[in-house]
Design a protein around this motif. Structure first.
Motif, PDB file in Angstrom:
ATOM      1  N   THR A 198       0.798  -1.175  -0.047  1.00  0.00           N
ATOM      2  CA  THR A 198      -0.030   0.041   0.070  1.00  0.00           C
ATOM      3  C   THR A 198       0.749   1.208  -0.125  1.00  0.00           C
ATOM      4  O   THR A 198       0.629   2.331  -0.727  1.00  0.00           O
ATOM      5  CB  THR A 198      -0.907  -0.025   1.355  1.00  0.00           C
ATOM      6  OG1 THR A 198      -1.871  -1.241   1.182  1.00  0.00           O
ATOM      7  CG2 THR A 198      -1.695   1.328   1.395  1.00  0.00           C
ATOM      8  N   ARG A 207      -8.155  10.749   2.885  1.00  0.00           N
ATOM      9  CA  ARG A 207      -8.908   9.603   3.165  1.00  0.00           C
ATOM     10  C   ARG A 207     -10.164   9.470   3.132  1.00  0.00           C
ATOM     11  O   ARG A 207     -10.982  10.286   3.832  1.00  0.00           O
ATOM     12  CB  ARG A 207      -8.658   8.729   4.434  1.00  0.00           C
ATOM     13  CG  ARG A 207      -9.051   7.351   4.706  1.00  0.00           C
ATOM     14  CD  ARG A 207      -8.467   6.703   5.853  1.00  0.00           C
ATOM     15  NE  ARG A 207      -7.011   6.932   6.203  1.00  0.00           N
ATOM     16  CZ  ARG A 207      -6.584   5.690   6.901  1.00  0.00           C
ATOM     17  NH1 ARG A 207      -7.329   4.717   7.303  1.00  0.00           N
ATOM     18  NH2 ARG A 207      -5.146   5.884   6.961  1.00  0.00           N
ATOM     19  N   SER A 218     -12.188   6.312   2.927  1.00  0.00           N
ATOM     20  CA  SER A 218     -12.992   5.123   3.358  1.00  0.00           C
ATOM     21  C   SER A 218     -11.970   4.403   4.358  1.00  0.00           C
ATOM     22  O   SER A 218     -10.550   4.291   3.683  1.00  0.00           O
ATOM     23  CB  SER A 218     -13.810   4.591   2.538  1.00  0.00           C
ATOM     24  OG  SER A 218     -14.104   3.233   3.041  1.00  0.00           O
ATOM     25  N   ASP A 219     -12.220   3.818   5.289  1.00  0.00           N
ATOM     26  CA  ASP A 219     -11.504   2.906   6.086  1.00  0.00           C
ATOM     27  C   ASP A 219     -11.421   1.336   5.493  1.00  0.00           C
ATOM     28  O   ASP A 219     -10.592   0.865   5.460  1.00  0.00           O
ATOM     29  CB  ASP A 219     -11.642   2.950   7.389  1.00  0.00           C
ATOM     30  CG  ASP A 219     -11.133   4.374   8.181  1.00  0.00           C
ATOM     31  OD1 ASP A 219     -10.023   4.770   7.842  1.00  0.00           O
ATOM     32  OD2 ASP A 219     -11.510   4.809   9.075  1.00  0.00           O
ATOM     33  N   TYR A 271     -10.426   0.362   2.382  1.00  0.00           N
ATOM     34  CA  TYR A 271      -9.650   1.602   2.397  1.00  0.00           C
ATOM     35  C   TYR A 271      -9.429   2.357   1.106  1.00  0.00           C
ATOM     36  O   TYR A 271      -9.455   1.442   0.296  1.00  0.00           O
ATOM     37  CB  TYR A 271      -8.105   0.894   3.079  1.00  0.00           C
ATOM     38  CG  TYR A 271      -7.208   2.233   2.870  1.00  0.00           C
ATOM     39  CD1 TYR A 271      -6.996   3.432   3.725  1.00  0.00           C
ATOM     40  CD2 TYR A 271      -6.171   2.096   1.831  1.00  0.00           C
ATOM     41  CE1 TYR A 271      -6.188   4.425   3.282  1.00  0.00           C
ATOM     42  CE2 TYR A 271      -5.323   3.286   1.774  1.00  0.00           C
ATOM     43  CZ  TYR A 271      -5.378   4.333   2.576  1.00  0.00           C
ATOM     44  OH  TYR A 271      -4.262   5.295   2.264  1.00  0.00           O
ATOM     45  N   SER A 313      -7.990   6.151  -0.226  1.00  0.00           N
ATOM     46  CA  SER A 313      -7.443   7.595  -0.369  1.00  0.00           C
ATOM     47  C   SER A 313      -7.454   8.176  -1.589  1.00  0.00           C
ATOM     48  O   SER A 313      -6.853   7.541  -2.559  1.00  0.00           O
ATOM     49  CB  SER A 313      -6.121   7.486   0.413  1.00  0.00           C
ATOM     50  OG  SER A 313      -6.229   7.523   1.824  1.00  0.00           O
ATOM     51  N   GLU A 365      -7.676   1.423  13.639  1.00  0.00           N
ATOM     52  CA  GLU A 365      -8.369   1.490  12.441  1.00  0.00           C
ATOM     53  C   GLU A 365      -7.761   2.452  11.509  1.00  0.00           C
ATOM     54  O   GLU A 365      -7.659   1.985  10.438  1.00  0.00           O
ATOM     55  CB  GLU A 365      -9.872   2.014  12.748  1.00  0.00           C
ATOM     56  CG  GLU A 365     -10.446   0.993  13.345  1.00  0.00           C
ATOM     57  CD  GLU A 365     -11.880   1.400  14.234  1.00  0.00           C
ATOM     58  OE1 GLU A 365     -12.182   2.793  13.818  1.00  0.00           O
ATOM     59  OE2 GLU A 365     -12.844   0.828  14.806  1.00  0.00           O
ATOM     60  N   TYR A 366      -7.079   3.309  11.834  1.00  0.00           N
ATOM     61  CA  TYR A 366      -6.341   4.281  10.756  1.00  0.00           C
ATOM     62  C   TYR A 366      -5.009   3.697  10.291  1.00  0.00           C
ATOM     63  O   TYR A 366      -4.966   4.082   9.401  1.00  0.00           O
ATOM     64  CB  TYR A 366      -5.987   5.607  11.848  1.00  0.00           C
ATOM     65  CG  TYR A 366      -4.900   6.373  11.165  1.00  0.00           C
ATOM     66  CD1 TYR A 366      -5.391   7.281  10.017  1.00  0.00           C
ATOM     67  CD2 TYR A 366      -3.522   6.431  11.431  1.00  0.00           C
ATOM     68  CE1 TYR A 366      -4.332   8.166   9.577  1.00  0.00           C
ATOM     69  CE2 TYR A 366      -2.645   7.172  10.823  1.00  0.00           C
ATOM     70  CZ  TYR A 366      -3.107   7.907  10.010  1.00  0.00           C
ATOM     71  OH  TYR A 366      -1.991   8.738   9.429  1.00  0.00           O
ATOM     72  N   PRO A 426      -4.832  -0.162   7.683  1.00  0.00           N
ATOM     73  CA  PRO A 426      -4.616  -0.345   6.085  1.00  0.00           C
ATOM     74  C   PRO A 426      -3.083   0.023   5.691  1.00  0.00           C
ATOM     75  O   PRO A 426      -2.865  -0.317   4.574  1.00  0.00           O
ATOM     76  CB  PRO A 426      -5.843   0.653   5.897  1.00  0.00           C
ATOM     77  CG  PRO A 426      -6.584   0.696   7.060  1.00  0.00           C
ATOM     78  CD  PRO A 426      -5.775   0.595   8.235  1.00  0.00           C
TER      79      PRO A 426
END
Length: 407
Positions: free
Chosen positions: A309, A338, A340-341, A344, A346, A381-382, A385
Motif C-alpha cells: 500500500t 482518506r 474510507s477505512d 480503504y 485515499s 483502524e487508522y 490499512p
C-alpha cells in the motif's frame, strides 16, 4: 509548462523505504507527460547549489530499473538537511539556484521530503513569485514520522510501521524465553509526534502479542508514577516490553533524553539514549533485569518489509505531483485525503504549501488510551490499512536486490 522545459527532482531529510518509489513516480510521470529531460539533484538543494546534477535517463533506462528503484531503500539521489535563508530580493543563494535552474532549462522542480523539505518548497516558490519566474515548485510528502499536517498520512510511514510492528512481535517472543523478571525498553523514532511508536500496537493480533506499554511524546511522563505501574505489572507477569518514543518528555515538557546544547541545521534538539536511560532507572528502582533496544536507522529503510500500500501510494503521489505542475500548479504539496477505512481508499489532492511547512501533526488525544500508556481502536483502524500487502522481491544470491548506487 512549455514542452521544451525540463524537470529536476531532489530528495531531502531522513531516508525511508518508500521515498525511491516516489522518485520512480516522478520520473515515470515526467516521461508520460512528454518532459524530455529529467534531472536529479545529488544531495538535495545543497547539491543543487554545488551543481551536482545527473541525468536520470542514464540509470532509469528500463522498466526493470524503475521496479528495482521502487524496491530500493534510502534516498537514491542522496539527501541533505540544508535550511535556506528567508527569501529576499537579491539574495545571492537564491540568485545562484535560479541561475542553475535556467542553465538546465528547468520548468519544474519537485522536492520529495518532510517538514523541512516543504519549508524549502515554500521559500523557492515565494522567491520565484518575487522575481516573476515561471518555474513551478511541487512538494511530494515523505516522512516515516507521519507528522505532516493536511495529509492523512505520509509515504514511508506505512512501511516503517510494518517493520516496527513485526520487530516488536519478535522482541516480545524473545523476552519471554527465560523464567525471570525483566523489562525491555524498545526505543522508536519520533521527536514530538508518536505515530511510529504507536505503530508498535499493530503487533497485537490473534497470533502475536504487542507491547505492554506505549510511551508517546504527546503525553508528559510521570516517571515515578510509571515505575509504580511497572512494579504492579511485574506482580502479574514476568516479562514486560515497553515501546518508547525517543522524544518522550517529562510533565514539564522537557525531553528526557535531550543532548544538551546540540541541535541540527534546522534548530531541532538532538535526542539520544531514551531506552538506555529508562532501562537504567528501572533496574535501579525495581532491581529487575532490564534491556534497552534502540531500533534506530533500521526502521527507516527496511525494504524487505515494505508495505505494498505504501509503495503504490508513494509512486502515485510522485506521478500526480508532475501532473499538478504540468497543469500550472506551484507552491503546493500533494497529499492523501482518506475517503474510507473499510474498504480503504485515499484520494490524492494538492494544497497550498503554506498550510504544511514547519507545522507538525501529533496523534489526536482521542486516539490514545485514557491512562496515556497505549492507543485505542481509533488508531488501529487508522493505521492498519497502511501496512497491508507485500511486494514481490527481486533477489540475487539470496539477497533482495537494489538498483545500483550512484557514484
Amino acid at each position: 509548462m512549455e514542452e521544451k522545459k525540463n524537470l529536476i527532482v531532489g530528495q531531502s531529510g531522513g531516508p525511508t523505504a518508500a521515498i525511491n518509489s516516489s522518485l520512480a513516480g516522478v520520473y515515470s510521470g515526467a516521461k508520460h507527460y512528454g518532459i524530455k529531460k529529467v534531472y536529479g539533484m545529488r544531495h538535495g538543494i545543497e547539491g543543487l547549489l554545488a551543481e551536482k546534477i545527473i541525468d536520470l535517463d542514464d540509470t532509469l533506462d528500463s522498466t526493470f530499473n524503475i521496479e528495482l528503484l521502487k524496491r530500493t531503500p534510502s534516498s537514491y539521489l542522496g539527501s541533505c538537511r540544508y535550511k535556506l535563508p528567508k527569501p529576499e530580493a537579491g539574495n545571492e543563494i537564491y540568485k545562484k539556484i535560479f541561475e542553475i535552474l535556467e542553465k538546465y532549462n528547468i520548468g519544474m522542480l519537485v522536492y520529495i521530503g518532510g517538514n523541512d523539505s516543504m519549508d524549502t518548497i515554500q521559500k523557492l516558490s515565494e522567491y520565484a513569485s518575487m522575481i516573476s519566474s515561471s518555474i513551478r515548485f511541487i512538494g511530494v510528502p515523505k516522512t516515516i514520522d507521519n507528522d505532516l499536517p493536511v495529509t492523512d498520512h505520509t509515504p514511508g510511514f506505512g512501511s516503517a510501521a510494518k517493520y516496527i510492528a513485526t520487530s516488536i512481535s519478535e522482541i516480545v517472543r524473545d523476552s519471554n524465553v527465560y523464567d525471570l523478571k525483566s523489562v525491555t525498553f524498545v526505543e522508536i523514532m519520533g521527536r514530538n509526534a508518536g505515530w511510529l511508536t504507536a505503530a508498535s500496537a499493530l503487533a497485537q493480533n490473534k497470533f502475536n502479542d504487542g507491547p505492554d506499554f506505549i510511551l508517546l511524546p504527546e503525553i508528559g511522563l510521570d516517571l515515578k508514577g510509571f515505575i509504580k505501574v511497572l512494579d504492579n505489572k511485574l506482580a502479574e507477569k514476568n516479562n514486560i516490553v515497553v515501546a518508547v518514543s525517543e522524544g518522550i518528555k517529562d510533565q514539564n515538557g522537557n525531553y528526557i533524553s535531550e543532548d544538551e546544547g546540540n541541535v541540527d541545521a534546522f534548530g531541532h534538539k538532538m535526542l539520544s539514549g531514551t531506552s538506555d536511560f529508562m532501562a537504567k532507572i528501572v533496574k535501579t528502582e525495581l532491581g529487575v533485569k532490564t534491556r534497552a533496544i534502540e531500533i534506530n536507522t533500521l526502521q527507516r529503510a527496511a525494504a524487505h518489509l515494505q508495505s505494498k500500500t505504501d509503495i503504490d501510494e508513494a509512486f502515485n503521489i510522485g506521478f500526480l505531483g508532475v501532473k499538478a505542475g504540468i497543469e500550472g500548479e506551484t507552491g503546493v504539496m500533494m497529499y492523501f485525503d482518506r475517503v474510507s477505512d473499510a474498504p480503504y481508499l485515499s484520494i490524492i489532492r494538492k494544497c497550498d504549501i503554506n498550510l504544511v511547512a514547519n507545522i507538525e501533526k501529533e496523534i489526536p488525544r482521542g486516539w490514545i488510551s485514557e491512562d496515556g500508556f497505549g492507543v485505542n481502536e481509533k488508531f488501529i483502524e487508522y493505521a492498519k490499512p497502511l501496512i497491508m500487502g507485500e511486494l514481490s522481491n527481486i533477489v540475487c544470491d539470496g539477497i533482495q536486490s537494489h538498483i545500483s548506487s550512484l557514484k
